[in-house]
Design a protein around this motif. Sequence first.
Motif, PDB file in Angstrom:
ATOM      1  N   LEU A  63       0.820  -1.212   0.000  1.00  0.00           N
ATOM      2  CA  LEU A  63       0.000   0.000   0.000  1.00  0.00           C
ATOM      3  C   LEU A  63       0.855   1.264   0.000  1.00  0.00           C
ATOM      4  O   LEU A  63       0.433   2.302  -0.512  1.00  0.00           O
ATOM      5  CB  LEU A  63      -0.940   0.002   1.205  1.00  0.00           C
ATOM      6  N   PHE A  64       2.057   1.155   0.554  1.00  0.00           N
ATOM      7  CA  PHE A  64       2.971   2.284   0.538  1.00  0.00           C
ATOM      8  C   PHE A  64       3.822   2.302  -0.725  1.00  0.00           C
ATOM      9  O   PHE A  64       4.758   3.092  -0.851  1.00  0.00           O
ATOM     10  CB  PHE A  64       3.867   2.256   1.785  1.00  0.00           C
ATOM     11  N   GLY A  65       3.500   1.418  -1.655  1.00  0.00           N
ATOM     12  CA  GLY A  65       4.114   1.463  -2.975  1.00  0.00           C
ATOM     13  C   GLY A  65       5.405   0.695  -3.151  1.00  0.00           C
ATOM     14  O   GLY A  65       6.064   0.821  -4.187  1.00  0.00           O
ATOM     15  N   ASN A  66       5.785  -0.136  -2.162  1.00  0.00           N
ATOM     16  CA  ASN A  66       7.048  -0.877  -2.264  1.00  0.00           C
ATOM     17  C   ASN A  66       8.198   0.050  -2.693  1.00  0.00           C
ATOM     18  O   ASN A  66       9.014  -0.284  -3.558  1.00  0.00           O
ATOM     19  CB  ASN A  66       6.918  -2.037  -3.260  1.00  0.00           C
ATOM     20  N   HIS A  67       8.241   1.224  -2.078  1.00  0.00           N
ATOM     21  CA  HIS A  67       9.203   2.241  -2.509  1.00  0.00           C
ATOM     22  C   HIS A  67      10.653   1.787  -2.412  1.00  0.00           C
ATOM     23  O   HIS A  67      11.490   2.177  -3.231  1.00  0.00           O
ATOM     24  CB  HIS A  67       9.007   3.520  -1.682  1.00  0.00           C
ATOM     25  N   SER A  68      10.967   0.963  -1.435  1.00  0.00           N
ATOM     26  CA  SER A  68      12.349   0.521  -1.271  1.00  0.00           C
ATOM     27  C   SER A  68      12.831  -0.258  -2.484  1.00  0.00           C
ATOM     28  O   SER A  68      14.010  -0.239  -2.820  1.00  0.00           O
ATOM     29  CB  SER A  68      12.471  -0.350  -0.017  1.00  0.00           C
ATOM     30  N   TYR A  69      11.903  -0.960  -3.145  1.00  0.00           N
ATOM     31  CA  TYR A  69      12.259  -1.755  -4.316  1.00  0.00           C
ATOM     32  C   TYR A  69      12.288  -0.911  -5.583  1.00  0.00           C
ATOM     33  O   TYR A  69      13.050  -1.191  -6.513  1.00  0.00           O
ATOM     34  CB  TYR A  69      11.271  -2.911  -4.483  1.00  0.00           C
ATOM     35  N   LYS A  70      11.462   0.114  -5.635  1.00  0.00           N
ATOM     36  CA  LYS A  70      11.396   0.947  -6.829  1.00  0.00           C
ATOM     37  C   LYS A  70      12.608   1.865  -6.970  1.00  0.00           C
ATOM     38  O   LYS A  70      12.781   2.512  -8.007  1.00  0.00           O
ATOM     39  CB  LYS A  70      10.108   1.775  -6.811  1.00  0.00           C
ATOM     40  N   ASN A  71      13.437   1.936  -5.928  1.00  0.00           N
ATOM     41  CA  ASN A  71      14.624   2.790  -5.975  1.00  0.00           C
ATOM     42  C   ASN A  71      15.916   1.982  -5.975  1.00  0.00           C
ATOM     43  O   ASN A  71      16.994   2.523  -5.713  1.00  0.00           O
ATOM     44  CB  ASN A  71      14.621   3.750  -4.781  1.00  0.00           C
ATOM     45  N   LEU A  72      15.820   0.701  -6.294  1.00  0.00           N
ATOM     46  CA  LEU A  72      17.012  -0.150  -6.319  1.00  0.00           C
ATOM     47  C   LEU A  72      17.871   0.169  -7.539  1.00  0.00           C
ATOM     48  O   LEU A  72      17.396   0.728  -8.525  1.00  0.00           O
ATOM     49  CB  LEU A  72      16.601  -1.622  -6.331  1.00  0.00           C
ATOM     50  N   PRO A  73      19.159  -0.225  -7.508  1.00  0.00           N
ATOM     51  CA  PRO A  73      20.044  -0.003  -8.665  1.00  0.00           C
ATOM     52  C   PRO A  73      19.528  -0.712  -9.914  1.00  0.00           C
ATOM     53  O   PRO A  73      18.765  -1.668  -9.836  1.00  0.00           O
ATOM     54  CB  PRO A  73      21.375  -0.607  -8.203  1.00  0.00           C
ATOM     55  N   THR A  74      19.971  -0.238 -11.061  1.00  0.00           N
ATOM     56  CA  THR A  74      19.523  -0.789 -12.331  1.00  0.00           C
ATOM     57  C   THR A  74      20.505  -1.782 -12.930  1.00  0.00           C
ATOM     58  O   THR A  74      20.242  -2.348 -13.988  1.00  0.00           O
ATOM     59  CB  THR A  74      19.286   0.346 -13.341  1.00  0.00           C
ATOM     60  N   GLU A  75      21.632  -2.008 -12.251  1.00  0.00           N
ATOM     61  CA  GLU A  75      22.635  -2.932 -12.775  1.00  0.00           C
ATOM     62  C   GLU A  75      22.918  -4.038 -11.767  1.00  0.00           C
ATOM     63  O   GLU A  75      23.050  -3.785 -10.566  1.00  0.00           O
ATOM     64  CB  GLU A  75      23.933  -2.195 -13.106  1.00  0.00           C
ATOM     65  N   LEU A  76      23.041  -5.255 -12.266  1.00  0.00           N
ATOM     66  CA  LEU A  76      23.306  -6.399 -11.402  1.00  0.00           C
ATOM     67  C   LEU A  76      24.614  -6.248 -10.636  1.00  0.00           C
ATOM     68  O   LEU A  76      24.718  -6.659  -9.478  1.00  0.00           O
ATOM     69  CB  LEU A  76      23.349  -7.679 -12.247  1.00  0.00           C
ATOM     70  N   LYS A  77      25.592  -5.620 -11.263  1.00  0.00           N
ATOM     71  CA  LYS A  77      26.917  -5.509 -10.637  1.00  0.00           C
ATOM     72  C   LYS A  77      26.905  -4.586  -9.416  1.00  0.00           C
ATOM     73  O   LYS A  77      27.867  -4.584  -8.631  1.00  0.00           O
ATOM     74  CB  LYS A  77      27.949  -5.021 -11.649  1.00  0.00           C
ATOM     75  N   LEU A  78      25.833  -3.803  -9.259  1.00  0.00           N
ATOM     76  CA  LEU A  78      25.744  -2.874  -8.120  1.00  0.00           C
ATOM     77  C   LEU A  78      25.153  -3.534  -6.874  1.00  0.00           C
ATOM     78  O   LEU A  78      24.987  -2.884  -5.849  1.00  0.00           O
ATOM     79  CB  LEU A  78      24.918  -1.650  -8.515  1.00  0.00           C
ATOM     80  N   PHE A  79      24.821  -4.807  -6.977  1.00  0.00           N
ATOM     81  CA  PHE A  79      24.347  -5.549  -5.817  1.00  0.00           C
ATOM     82  C   PHE A  79      25.495  -6.362  -5.235  1.00  0.00           C
ATOM     83  O   PHE A  79      26.378  -6.808  -5.968  1.00  0.00           O
ATOM     84  CB  PHE A  79      23.183  -6.470  -6.227  1.00  0.00           C
ATOM     85  N   PRO A  80      25.488  -6.584  -3.899  1.00  0.00           N
ATOM     86  CA  PRO A  80      24.480  -6.159  -2.919  1.00  0.00           C
ATOM     87  C   PRO A  80      24.466  -4.646  -2.720  1.00  0.00           C
ATOM     88  O   PRO A  80      25.472  -3.975  -2.859  1.00  0.00           O
ATOM     89  CB  PRO A  80      24.878  -6.896  -1.646  1.00  0.00           C
ATOM     90  N   PHE A  81      23.269  -4.169  -2.353  1.00  0.00           N
ATOM     91  CA  PHE A  81      23.019  -2.741  -2.206  1.00  0.00           C
ATOM     92  C   PHE A  81      22.393  -2.514  -0.842  1.00  0.00           C
ATOM     93  O   PHE A  81      21.487  -3.240  -0.441  1.00  0.00           O
ATOM     94  CB  PHE A  81      22.067  -2.280  -3.318  1.00  0.00           C
ATOM     95  N   LYS A  82      22.886  -1.504  -0.129  1.00  0.00           N
ATOM     96  CA  LYS A  82      22.365  -1.247   1.206  1.00  0.00           C
ATOM     97  C   LYS A  82      21.497  -0.001   1.207  1.00  0.00           C
ATOM     98  O   LYS A  82      21.862   1.030   0.636  1.00  0.00           O
ATOM     99  CB  LYS A  82      23.506  -1.094   2.215  1.00  0.00           C
ATOM    100  N   ASN A  83      20.345  -0.113   1.868  1.00  0.00           N
ATOM    101  CA  ASN A  83      19.423   1.016   1.991  1.00  0.00           C
ATOM    102  C   ASN A  83      18.723   0.916   3.336  1.00  0.00           C
ATOM    103  O   ASN A  83      18.112  -0.097   3.654  1.00  0.00           O
ATOM    104  CB  ASN A  83      18.406   0.993   0.846  1.00  0.00           C
ATOM    105  N   ASN A  84      18.832   1.980   4.155  1.00  0.00           N
ATOM    106  CA  ASN A  84      18.220   1.980   5.489  1.00  0.00           C
ATOM    107  C   ASN A  84      18.642   0.765   6.304  1.00  0.00           C
ATOM    108  O   ASN A  84      17.827   0.127   6.963  1.00  0.00           O
ATOM    109  CB  ASN A  84      16.696   2.033   5.381  1.00  0.00           C
ATOM    110  N   ASN A  85      19.924   0.428   6.225  1.00  0.00           N
ATOM    111  CA  ASN A  85      20.514  -0.685   6.985  1.00  0.00           C
ATOM    112  C   ASN A  85      20.007  -2.060   6.558  1.00  0.00           C
ATOM    113  O   ASN A  85      20.235  -3.040   7.251  1.00  0.00           O
ATOM    114  CB  ASN A  85      20.286  -0.509   8.492  1.00  0.00           C
ATOM    115  N   ILE A  86      19.305  -2.124   5.439  1.00  0.00           N
ATOM    116  CA  ILE A  86      18.874  -3.398   4.888  1.00  0.00           C
ATOM    117  C   ILE A  86      19.676  -3.666   3.624  1.00  0.00           C
ATOM    118  O   ILE A  86      19.805  -2.799   2.753  1.00  0.00           O
ATOM    119  CB  ILE A  86      17.364  -3.399   4.553  1.00  0.00           C
ATOM    120  N   LYS A  87      20.205  -4.874   3.515  1.00  0.00           N
ATOM    121  CA  LYS A  87      20.982  -5.249   2.326  1.00  0.00           C
ATOM    122  C   LYS A  87      20.083  -5.957   1.321  1.00  0.00           C
ATOM    123  O   LYS A  87      19.393  -6.915   1.667  1.00  0.00           O
ATOM    124  CB  LYS A  87      22.151  -6.159   2.727  1.00  0.00           C
TER     125      LYS A  87
END
Length: 279
Positions: A63-87
Amino acid sequence: MKFSFLHILVSKALKNTLLLLKWKKNIIYKNLHFIFPDFSEQKILNIYRNIIINISETATEFLFGNHSYKNLPTELKLFPFKNNNIKFSIEDNSIPIIEKMKKGGVFLTAHFGNYEAIGPWLIRLGIPLKASYASIKPKFLDSFVKNKLRAINGNSYTTFIKNPKQILKILDEQKLFCLVADQDYRKKNAMSSIFLGKEVCCNPIPNFILKHRPNTPFYICWILETKNEKILHAIEIKNKDIYKSFHNVLESLIYSQISNWFGWTHRRFLGKENQYTIY
């Protein structure tokens, strides 16, 4: 995931409301007793409570739009990616599979965990996803879900399938067609399969696709979550018995995280002979 105060408040309010109303309690209990007859009443009660907690958290995130996922990197090589202390990670063996998915095919998923977040994640990685969905009423709510919640930058990745031939067109355009492969298909042309040891009725679309586009690749995706990490998994189905492979994966997930499969709230085990009726 660190949520806002409002997010936490909504999730808790939803959880308390569902528990107070005993939402789907009878259905969940009957499903669990049917599949796990040796489970004690206390164990089933604990599972029920955990299901409600998980549904409340996942529904709120949607309901909040899954915003954390909509702002993820666009390239596989940029993972793992950390956001708000979640990897956010991609499982190693899944990386070449995700690359292959960019050329289209069919992606099967289920009501396991935050399955709605898979779409935004795949879109961010450049996968041309088109997800089948069932329209809802009223129309303004359907439009909100389609164009706001299931959309990236205003572009919806969902489509309403009126005719199976639309799927073939999607595949011919080298897009990835997503189907939520539930086990309660209610039409006479249902496919029979075995799931959690019981006969179930499944959507015949995979066989239709293989009949008309026999070289179509099929994939399964899911997200596994821990307290501090979200991991995207993807595999390609090699067996021509699509549902057997799909159910093997889903069963493994259910056995490891029983309260994260929200199919317990639905009619899943009727089978063609209606040997188990819970309504």
